[in-house]
Motif scaffolding. Structure first.
Motif, short mmCIF file in Angstrom:
data_model
loop_
_atom_site.label_atom_id
_atom_site.label_comp_id
_atom_site.label_asym_id
_atom_site.label_seq_id
_atom_site.Cartn_x
_atom_site.Cartn_y
_atom_site.Cartn_z
N ASP A 227 37.01 -24.44 16.19
CA ASP A 227 37.05 -23.38 17.05
C ASP A 227 35.72 -23.21 17.97
O ASP A 227 34.53 -23.02 17.71
CB ASP A 227 36.95 -21.86 16.49
N PRO A 228 35.72 -23.53 19.33
CA PRO A 228 34.45 -23.63 20.26
C PRO A 228 33.80 -22.40 20.23
O PRO A 228 32.54 -22.36 20.38
CB PRO A 228 35.19 -23.90 21.51
N ASN A 229 34.35 -21.16 20.19
CA ASN A 229 33.59 -19.86 19.75
C ASN A 229 32.81 -20.04 18.68
O ASN A 229 31.54 -19.31 18.88
CB ASN A 229 34.66 -18.77 19.75
N ALA A 230 32.98 -20.46 17.78
CA ALA A 230 31.95 -20.59 16.81
C ALA A 230 30.87 -21.27 16.96
O ALA A 230 29.70 -21.09 16.45
CB ALA A 230 32.61 -21.16 15.14
N LEU A 231 30.87 -22.21 18.08
CA LEU A 231 29.51 -22.96 18.26
C LEU A 231 28.89 -22.27 19.57
O LEU A 231 27.77 -22.89 19.80
CB LEU A 231 30.12 -24.39 18.83
N ALA A 232 29.25 -21.32 20.05
CA ALA A 232 28.76 -20.52 21.12
C ALA A 232 27.27 -20.12 20.66
O ALA A 232 27.11 -19.43 19.58
CB ALA A 232 29.58 -19.49 21.61
N LEU A 233 26.43 -20.42 21.59
CA LEU A 233 24.93 -20.03 21.39
C LEU A 233 24.50 -19.13 22.42
O LEU A 233 24.45 -19.15 23.75
CB LEU A 233 24.00 -21.23 21.69
N ALA A 234 24.51 -17.79 22.09
CA ALA A 234 24.09 -16.67 22.90
C ALA A 234 22.37 -16.49 23.16
O ALA A 234 21.89 -16.30 22.16
CB ALA A 234 24.64 -15.29 22.42
N PRO A 235 21.89 -16.76 24.31
CA PRO A 235 20.33 -17.04 24.47
C PRO A 235 19.74 -15.59 23.95
O PRO A 235 18.72 -15.84 23.29
CB PRO A 235 20.28 -17.01 25.81
N SER A 236 20.52 -14.54 23.94
CA SER A 236 19.69 -13.18 23.45
C SER A 236 19.62 -13.22 22.22
O SER A 236 19.07 -12.25 21.64
CB SER A 236 20.71 -11.89 24.12
N SER A 237 20.46 -13.83 21.45
CA SER A 237 20.25 -13.88 20.09
C SER A 237 19.41 -14.74 19.30
O SER A 237 18.94 -14.86 18.12
CB SER A 237 21.67 -14.70 19.38
#
Length: 207
Positions: free
Chosen positions: A3-13
């Motif tokens: 799932d590409p969403n599982a690889l998402a990197l949110a800079p704020s995190s």
């Protein structure tokens, strides 16, 4: 498929680091790792770097650029010996798009030498990432010892701007497993180099 969403990197995190802070943080943690492996995912097809070989290549001195890469063998062998002493390895997955960019042609010569010195490097074709990149290319990522994940941040022209440090255990494990899967299905860089790079004429000047 992952799932590409599982690889998402949110800079704020994560924690944003300047270039100097990123490099210092990376080096400090890298030297402390024992009995654990690290993983690098390299996606961009062009970077701007400051090294003697890169500068020679940039100025069109191809033979000199390759000769300067050869001079790195002893430091690379020393680094591999240290990793073996610490029971660790730094695995690298290099994504390639063909025809190769001039930068990537040069980098593959560098990666060939690294592999000949014992560093584990494999190549995957960009087409394998198609379903994961519907909304854009995946980021440049390094996972050190299963403890820290860095997203390396670049300008549009490929200059390093710093990094974002993530410590979320689930995110780290997800990316580590993803890079391991790519590595497992990749082609050894030495084999790829012999097939697709060794015969190429010198690339044009860049930068």
């Amino acid at each position: 498929m992952r799932d590409p969403n599982a690889l998402a990197l949110a800079p704020s995190s994560g924690q944003r680091l300047s270039v100097d802070d990123y490099r210092q943080d990376f080096r400090s943690l890298r030297t402390e790792i024992r009995d654990k492996d690290s993983w690098k995912f390299e996606r961009r097809q062009h970077f701007e770097e400051d090294s003697a070989s890169r500068n020679a290549f940039r100025q069109g001195r191809w033979r000199e650029a390759l000769a300067l890469l050869e001079e790195r063998r002893e430091p690379l062998l020393q680094a591999v010996r240290r990793d073996k002493e610490n029971n660790t390895a730094f695995h690298r997955v290099r994504v390639v798009e063909e025809p190769l960019s001039p930068y990537l042609q040069w980098e593959l010569h560098s990666l060939r030498i690294q592999a000949e010195c014992g560093k584990p490097v494999r190549v995957i074709q960009a087409e394998k990432l198609t379903t994961l990149e519907a909304d854009g290319r995946l980021p440049e990522v390094v996972v050190l010892g299963g403890e820290v994940l860095y997203e390396v941040v670049y300008s549009g022209t490929g200059t390093t701007l710093g990094g974002i440090r993530f410590s979320d255990a689930t995110l780290i494990a997800t990316w580590e497993e993803f890079i391991k899967e790519l590595y497992g299905g990749g082609e050894d860089v030495l084999s790829y180099f012999d097939r697709r790079v060794a015969h190429l004429p010198p690339p044009g000047r860049t930068g």
